[in-house]
Design a protein around this motif. Structure first.
Motif, short mmCIF file in Angstrom:
data_model
loop_
_atom_site.label_atom_id
_atom_site.label_comp_id
_atom_site.label_asym_id
_atom_site.label_seq_id
_atom_site.Cartn_x
_atom_site.Cartn_y
_atom_site.Cartn_z
N ARG A 116 -0.51 -0.33 -7.92
CA ARG A 116 -1.64 0.09 -7.58
C ARG A 116 -3.29 -0.90 -7.95
O ARG A 116 -4.17 -1.00 -6.92
CB ARG A 116 -2.48 0.37 -9.34
CG ARG A 116 -1.82 1.66 -9.56
CD ARG A 116 -1.84 2.52 -11.10
NE ARG A 116 -1.85 4.32 -11.47
CZ ARG A 116 -1.57 4.48 -12.13
NH1 ARG A 116 -2.46 4.46 -12.85
NH2 ARG A 116 -1.22 5.76 -11.69
N MET A 121 0.66 -1.10 0.00
CA MET A 121 -0.13 -0.35 -0.19
C MET A 121 0.77 0.97 -0.06
O MET A 121 0.79 2.14 -0.48
CB MET A 121 -0.49 0.03 1.82
CG MET A 121 -2.23 -1.31 1.04
SD MET A 121 -2.95 -1.18 -0.31
CE MET A 121 -2.62 -2.82 -0.68
N GLN A 170 -6.83 6.31 -10.30
CA GLN A 170 -6.52 5.30 -9.15
C GLN A 170 -7.40 6.44 -7.72
O GLN A 170 -7.79 5.54 -6.92
CB GLN A 170 -4.95 5.68 -8.47
CG GLN A 170 -4.44 5.14 -9.89
CD GLN A 170 -5.27 3.70 -9.74
OE1 GLN A 170 -4.85 2.88 -8.67
NE2 GLN A 170 -5.10 2.68 -10.40
N HIS A 171 -7.90 7.45 -8.12
CA HIS A 171 -8.36 8.39 -7.24
C HIS A 171 -9.93 8.04 -7.10
O HIS A 171 -10.25 7.75 -5.86
CB HIS A 171 -8.46 10.08 -7.25
CG HIS A 171 -9.01 10.48 -6.21
ND1 HIS A 171 -8.47 10.66 -4.84
CD2 HIS A 171 -10.35 11.44 -6.45
CE1 HIS A 171 -9.42 11.66 -4.27
NE2 HIS A 171 -9.96 11.76 -5.25
N GLU A 176 -5.99 0.46 1.07
CA GLU A 176 -6.60 2.01 0.38
C GLU A 176 -7.03 0.73 -0.95
O GLU A 176 -7.69 1.48 -1.77
CB GLU A 176 -6.13 2.67 0.76
CG GLU A 176 -4.82 2.63 0.02
CD GLU A 176 -3.76 3.94 -0.05
OE1 GLU A 176 -2.79 4.14 -0.36
OE2 GLU A 176 -3.91 4.32 0.98
N LYS A 177 -5.56 0.22 -1.28
CA LYS A 177 -5.92 -0.64 -3.08
C LYS A 177 -6.83 -1.23 -3.26
O LYS A 177 -7.03 -2.05 -2.30
CB LYS A 177 -4.78 0.05 -3.85
CG LYS A 177 -3.62 1.07 -3.57
CD LYS A 177 -2.14 0.87 -3.95
CE LYS A 177 -1.41 1.46 -3.23
NZ LYS A 177 0.00 1.72 -3.50
N PRO A 178 -7.04 -2.08 -4.34
CA PRO A 178 -7.87 -3.06 -4.77
C PRO A 178 -7.05 -4.28 -4.86
O PRO A 178 -5.50 -4.35 -4.69
CB PRO A 178 -8.07 -2.71 -6.12
CG PRO A 178 -8.06 -1.60 -6.17
CD PRO A 178 -6.84 -0.92 -5.76
N LYS A 205 -13.80 2.24 -3.16
CA LYS A 205 -14.05 1.36 -1.65
C LYS A 205 -13.62 1.64 -1.20
O LYS A 205 -14.43 1.16 -0.07
CB LYS A 205 -11.75 1.17 -2.35
CG LYS A 205 -11.50 -0.25 -1.66
CD LYS A 205 -10.73 -1.07 -1.41
CE LYS A 205 -10.04 -2.15 -0.77
NZ LYS A 205 -9.19 -2.75 -0.48
N ALA A 206 -13.39 3.19 -0.25
CA ALA A 206 -13.56 3.65 1.01
C ALA A 206 -14.95 3.66 1.24
O ALA A 206 -15.20 3.83 2.53
CB ALA A 206 -12.95 4.97 0.89
N ASP A 249 -10.47 -7.67 -1.84
CA ASP A 249 -11.73 -7.67 -2.65
C ASP A 249 -13.23 -8.37 -3.41
O ASP A 249 -13.88 -7.78 -3.94
CB ASP A 249 -11.68 -5.99 -3.51
CG ASP A 249 -11.16 -5.07 -2.90
OD1 ASP A 249 -11.94 -4.34 -1.81
OD2 ASP A 249 -9.58 -4.64 -2.26
N ARG A 294 -10.35 4.14 -4.95
CA ARG A 294 -9.69 4.83 -3.69
C ARG A 294 -10.20 4.82 -3.60
O ARG A 294 -11.23 4.75 -2.13
CB ARG A 294 -8.77 4.89 -3.28
CG ARG A 294 -7.24 3.79 -4.58
CD ARG A 294 -5.75 4.38 -4.03
NE ARG A 294 -4.72 3.96 -5.28
CZ ARG A 294 -3.88 3.85 -5.11
NH1 ARG A 294 -3.05 5.61 -4.84
NH2 ARG A 294 -3.04 3.06 -5.97
N SER A 295 -11.44 5.63 -4.18
CA SER A 295 -12.52 6.40 -3.03
C SER A 295 -13.55 5.48 -3.34
O SER A 295 -14.76 5.09 -1.75
CB SER A 295 -12.80 8.17 -3.57
OG SER A 295 -11.61 9.22 -3.84
#
Length: 257
Positions: free
Chosen positions: A51, A45, A205-206, A100-102, A212-213, A123, A209-210
């Motif tokens: 990524r 991470m 990526q933003h 935070e990443k897949p 996922k959050a 995930d 990750r958003s």
């Protein structure tokens, strides 16, 4: 490449792979591995080049047979060891579920007990036709933690979770797919997971990750936007990913995120 006992972390391009490497024990996880596992997740991470993370076995035809039962039997009378073991397993599950990443599990064999727990904390799960999955505390007289059990309930629902836990049965790939325990069956799960990871790595990526959050917040009980999630929506329009995405759309080309 990092080589702690029984685990390896490797990276090719934007895709890191965490390999469980204890084939003689069917990749059973001992205490040292549980303690090292979240450190490797965090290492992936923290690496800006990574990524997507894939979890799989270093040896073909395996995934993870779960916790090392011989170690359980050896230390079961030691309260300090039981506390340390519970904490290490929880931190590992939490690290995967909250990464935070897949994270994609590529399952080429049995994922049983704690091994299935590792998979459901990811995930997505891609399994070979020969894979079997099961969570088997009822065969050992042990109890899984609430966090571990919640991961299962979130994935398959309460009724199916009860059946999985009460029967302690092993489910073949087709049944696991039917009940939502895995997401895809593929002859070569690692290759399929790598292809999927590369698609994800090419997207914004933003956004990923958003998303996922936000999904994690929903799974943890949040039912409506708060100041944080509202700001995530608004602020995305001011970031480089949005600028590149819109520019690429107007220029009729692939975005370079």
């Amino acid at each position: 490449m990092t080589r702690p006992g029984g685990l390896r972390l490797e990276r090719v391009g934007a895709v890191a792979t965490l390999l469980i490497d204890r084939p003689r024990q069917h990749n059973a996880m001992n205490q040292a591995m549980w303690e090292r596992f979240p450190q490797l997740v965090q290492q992936a991470m923290a690496d800006d080049a990574v990524r997507v993370l894939i979890l799989t076995s270093a040896a073909p035809g395996l995934f993870c047979a779960g916790a090392d039962i011989h170690e359980f039997a050896l230390h079961s009378g030691e309260e300090s060891w039981r506390i340390a073991n519970q904490a290490a397993i929880r931190v590992t599950q939490y690290a995967l579920a909250h990464a935070e990443k897949p994270v994609i599990a590529a399952i080429d064999g049995d994922a049983i007990g704690g091994g299935c727990g590792l998979a459901i904390a990811c995930d997505l799960r891609i399994a070979s036709p020969a894979a079997r999955l099961g969570i088997t505390p009822a065969k050992l007289g042990i109890v899984y933690s609430l966090f571990d059990t919640k991961l299962l309930v979130d994935l398959v629902g309460p009724a199916r979770a009860k059946r999985i836990l009460f029967t302690a049965a092993l489910h073949d790939a087709q049944e696991a797919l039917a009940i939502g325990l895995i997401d895809q069956i593929a002859p070569a799960p690692l290759e399929t997971a790598t292809e999927l990871a590369r698609v994800m790595a090419g997207n914004a990526q933003h956004s990923i990750r958003s998303s996922k959050a936000i999904i994690r917040r929903i799974l943890d009980g949040q039912a409506d936007d708060d100041a944080v999630t509202l700001a995530m929506f608004r602020d995305a329009f001011t970031l480089p990913d949005f600028s590149e995405g819109v520019t690429a759309f107007r220029e009729k080309r692939r975005p370079d995120f």
